[in-house]
Design a protein around this motif. Structure first.
Motif, PDB file in Angstrom:
ATOM      1  N   ALA A  16      -0.528  17.511   3.068  1.00  0.00           N
ATOM      2  CA  ALA A  16      -1.895  17.806   2.641  1.00  0.00           C
ATOM      3  C   ALA A  16      -2.432  16.750   1.686  1.00  0.00           C
ATOM      4  CB  ALA A  16      -1.946  19.183   1.983  1.00  0.00           C
ATOM      5  N   VAL A  17      -1.588  16.291   0.760  1.00  0.00           N
ATOM      6  CA  VAL A  17      -2.049  15.338  -0.254  1.00  0.00           C
ATOM      7  C   VAL A  17      -1.934  13.897   0.223  1.00  0.00           C
ATOM      8  CG1 VAL A  17      -1.637  14.460  -2.594  1.00  0.00           C
ATOM      9  CG2 VAL A  17      -1.495  16.917  -2.136  1.00  0.00           C
ATOM     10  N   ASN A  18      -0.754  13.534   0.735  1.00  0.00           N
ATOM     11  CA  ASN A  18      -0.487  12.128   1.031  1.00  0.00           C
ATOM     12  C   ASN A  18      -1.100  11.656   2.348  1.00  0.00           C
ATOM     13  OD1 ASN A  18       0.978  12.418  -1.282  1.00  0.00           O
ATOM     14  ND2 ASN A  18       2.954  11.902  -0.391  1.00  0.00           N
ATOM     15  N   VAL A  19      -1.386  12.595   3.249  1.00  0.00           N
ATOM     16  CA  VAL A  19      -1.986  12.204   4.530  1.00  0.00           C
ATOM     17  C   VAL A  19      -3.416  12.741   4.652  1.00  0.00           C
ATOM     18  CG1 VAL A  19      -1.802  12.319   7.051  1.00  0.00           C
ATOM     19  CG2 VAL A  19       0.268  12.072   5.656  1.00  0.00           C
ATOM     20  N   ASP A  20      -3.574  14.069   4.614  1.00  0.00           N
ATOM     21  CA  ASP A  20      -4.894  14.656   4.854  1.00  0.00           C
ATOM     22  C   ASP A  20      -5.911  14.234   3.796  1.00  0.00           C
ATOM     23  OD1 ASP A  20      -3.703  15.918   6.999  1.00  0.00           O
ATOM     24  OD2 ASP A  20      -3.426  17.821   5.949  1.00  0.00           O
TER      25      ASP A  20
ATOM     26  N   LEU B 255     -10.603  -1.169  -1.682  1.00  0.00           N
ATOM     27  CA  LEU B 255      -9.603  -0.122  -1.913  1.00  0.00           C
ATOM     28  C   LEU B 255      -8.260  -0.767  -2.216  1.00  0.00           C
ATOM     29  CD1 LEU B 255      -8.450   2.832  -1.738  1.00  0.00           C
ATOM     30  CD2 LEU B 255      -8.042   2.348   0.696  1.00  0.00           C
ATOM     31  N   VAL B 256      -7.606  -0.314  -3.277  1.00  0.00           N
ATOM     32  CA  VAL B 256      -6.199  -0.635  -3.519  1.00  0.00           C
ATOM     33  C   VAL B 256      -5.416   0.653  -3.300  1.00  0.00           C
ATOM     34  CG1 VAL B 256      -4.464  -1.326  -5.199  1.00  0.00           C
ATOM     35  CG2 VAL B 256      -6.660  -2.534  -5.108  1.00  0.00           C
ATOM     36  N   PHE B 257      -4.610   0.657  -2.254  1.00  0.00           N
ATOM     37  CA  PHE B 257      -3.790   1.814  -1.897  1.00  0.00           C
ATOM     38  C   PHE B 257      -2.361   1.548  -2.364  1.00  0.00           C
ATOM     39  CE2 PHE B 257      -0.933   3.708   1.422  1.00  0.00           C
ATOM     40  CZ  PHE B 257      -1.155   5.041   1.108  1.00  0.00           C
ATOM     41  N   THR B 258      -1.867   2.382  -3.267  1.00  0.00           N
ATOM     42  CA  THR B 258      -0.504   2.177  -3.751  1.00  0.00           C
ATOM     43  C   THR B 258       0.480   2.832  -2.786  1.00  0.00           C
ATOM     44  OG1 THR B 258      -0.725   4.106  -5.213  1.00  0.00           O
ATOM     45  CG2 THR B 258      -1.132   1.943  -6.169  1.00  0.00           C
ATOM     46  N   SER B 259       1.261   1.977  -2.141  1.00  0.00           N
ATOM     47  CA  SER B 259       2.299   2.439  -1.239  1.00  0.00           C
ATOM     48  C   SER B 259       3.641   2.265  -1.925  1.00  0.00           C
ATOM     49  CB  SER B 259       2.232   1.677   0.086  1.00  0.00           C
ATOM     50  OG  SER B 259       3.123   2.247   1.032  1.00  0.00           O
ATOM     51  N   SER B 260       4.692   2.239  -1.148  1.00  0.00           N
ATOM     52  CA  SER B 260       6.038   2.295  -1.722  1.00  0.00           C
ATOM     53  C   SER B 260       7.026   1.553  -0.845  1.00  0.00           C
ATOM     54  CB  SER B 260       6.467   3.764  -1.848  1.00  0.00           C
ATOM     55  OG  SER B 260       7.842   3.879  -2.103  1.00  0.00           O
TER      56      SER B 260
ATOM     57  N   ALA C 172       3.722   5.361   5.022  1.00  0.00           N
ATOM     58  CA  ALA C 172       3.534   4.472   6.169  1.00  0.00           C
ATOM     59  C   ALA C 172       2.302   4.875   6.979  1.00  0.00           C
ATOM     60  CB  ALA C 172       4.788   4.485   7.048  1.00  0.00           C
ATOM     61  N   ILE C 173       2.092   6.181   7.129  1.00  0.00           N
ATOM     62  CA  ILE C 173       0.880   6.652   7.811  1.00  0.00           C
ATOM     63  C   ILE C 173      -0.356   6.207   7.041  1.00  0.00           C
ATOM     64  CG2 ILE C 173      -0.451   8.732   8.398  1.00  0.00           C
ATOM     65  CD1 ILE C 173       2.278  10.087   8.976  1.00  0.00           C
ATOM     66  N   GLY C 174      -0.322   6.347   5.721  1.00  0.00           N
ATOM     67  CA  GLY C 174      -1.434   5.893   4.897  1.00  0.00           C
ATOM     68  C   GLY C 174      -1.699   4.414   5.065  1.00  0.00           C
ATOM     69  N   GLU C 175      -0.643   3.616   5.139  1.00  0.00           N
ATOM     70  CA  GLU C 175      -0.812   2.180   5.333  1.00  0.00           C
ATOM     71  C   GLU C 175      -1.521   1.880   6.659  1.00  0.00           C
ATOM     72  OE1 GLU C 175       2.565  -0.276   4.926  1.00  0.00           O
ATOM     73  OE2 GLU C 175       3.081   0.417   2.905  1.00  0.00           O
ATOM     74  N   LEU C 176      -1.101   2.557   7.720  1.00  0.00           N
ATOM     75  CA  LEU C 176      -1.733   2.347   9.023  1.00  0.00           C
ATOM     76  C   LEU C 176      -3.216   2.692   8.978  1.00  0.00           C
ATOM     77  CD1 LEU C 176       1.068   3.747  11.335  1.00  0.00           C
ATOM     78  CD2 LEU C 176       0.258   1.385  11.277  1.00  0.00           C
ATOM     79  N   LEU C 177      -3.546   3.795   8.302  1.00  0.00           N
ATOM     80  CA  LEU C 177      -4.951   4.189   8.195  1.00  0.00           C
ATOM     81  C   LEU C 177      -5.753   3.157   7.406  1.00  0.00           C
ATOM     82  CD1 LEU C 177      -4.558   8.020   7.489  1.00  0.00           C
ATOM     83  CD2 LEU C 177      -5.540   6.978   9.540  1.00  0.00           C
TER      84      LEU C 177
END
Length: 323
Positions: free
Chosen positions: A95-99, A121-126, A155-160
């Motif tokens: 819910a939080v990390n993807v949706d 946008l700066v998206f903090t990944s890991s 990883a899903i967030g990165e793809l988006l």
């Protein structure tokens, strides 16, 4: 014009807010921003008239519209359910990390289409997006193969983020941050929380437990350096970024044994004696699947920085929080 920070009330978000304010005072804020909006479950602890807090759930569309409007030139997306919490609660992490991440991207897309100025946008990944069998030092274009729920959802967030950037809906930068050590305050739900706990607690005279083998390699960054790299990432011209927007942000490779040796050099033998080994299979299964070193020469060429050595990282904590 303003910058929005999701998770702005947290440790890293608060540090980032203060650094952005300092840059504004010096006339060098990214994207010439002159205000900051913190979107989090609590108000920002930073007391400054240029900081506005929007309090509530990131998934709330009304709050997203309040926080991200036509004055928004950039967004730092820090909010997330961390590694340990994600492994324990799959649905909350989804819910939080993807949706909620997708809802954020859609809001930025709408603002960009309305203003004709796609926000940065700066998206903090890991580094948790990596897994499986890896080389000693992970090269820049190594494929993602997460071995945890947290890594999979990042990883899903990165793809988006990459796809929304490719389509021109926003101008994204994906920053795979090293594990940050030494964090002040209390332990959090990250599986890597011990990387601060085995230093912070002993330096405060409190016993701590080490859950992983001493030979475990960690890819680490001090809080100061992590914040400096986040600020830098927002201002990099799009033409200088790779086509794939994922970037392994520089850190230093340190074993847990070397961390404990730094603790003893900086804090003394009494501090080192407060750390005992209590293996935790849950933590090992997550943390020991992460890579411990990266090839970051091109990132250093883009102007990102790294800490000199881990003794200095420990001294930073002492100077900032114990002196």
């Amino acid at each position: 014009m303003k910058i929005v920070i999701t998770g702005g009330a947290g440790f890293l978000g608060s540090m980032l807010t203060r650094e952005l304010l300092t840059r504004m005072d010096a006339g060098g804020a990214p994207l010439e921003a002159d205000g900051i909006t913190s979107l989090d479950l609590a108000p920002s602890p930073v007391d400054d008239p240029r900081v506005h807090s929007v309090v509530g759930n990131l998934a709330d569309q009304t709050l997203l519209e309040q926080a991200i409007d036509h004055d928004t030139v950039g967004v730092y997306h820090l909010a997330a359910v961390l590694s340990g919490g994600s492994e324990q609660d799959f649905d909350l992490a989804m819910a939080v990390n993807v949706d909620a991440t997708r809802a954020l991207l859609e809001r930025m897309r709408a603002v960009g289409q309305e203003t004709g100025r796609p926000p940065h946008l700066v998206f903090t990944s890991s580094l948790a997006v990596f897994g499986g069998t890896m080389p000693e030092a992970v090269p820049e274009h190594w494929a993602e193969q997460p071995d945890s729920t947290y890594g999979a959802f990042k990883a899903i967030g990165e793809l988006l983020v990459n796809e929304y950037s490719r389509k021109g809906f926003l101008d994204g930068r994906i920053c795979r941050l090293p594990t940050i050590s030494v964090r002040p305050g209390k332990p959090n739900s990250a599986a890597s929380s011990f990387a601060s706990g085995i230093l912070r607690e002993p330096l405060n005279g409190i016993a701590s437990q080490c859950p992983v083998p001493h030979g475990t390699r960690m890819w680490l960054s001090s809080p100061r350096t992590a914040v400096a790299n986040l600020v830098h990432a927002m201002g990099i011209p799009a033409a200088d970024l790779p086509g794939w927007r994922g970037m392994n942000i520089p850190g230093i490779c340190v074993t847990v044994q070397e961390m404990l040796e730094s603790l003893e050099r900086v804090g003394g033998q009494d501090a080192r004696a407060l750390v005992t080994d209590v293996p935790d299979r849950r933590v090992m299964d997550i943390v020991c699947s992460w890579p411990g070193d990266f090839d970051v020469e091109r990132m250093l060429g883009l102007g990102f920085v790294r800490d000199e050595d881990f003794d200095d990282v420990v001294r930073q904590y002492v100077d900032d929080h114990l002196s």
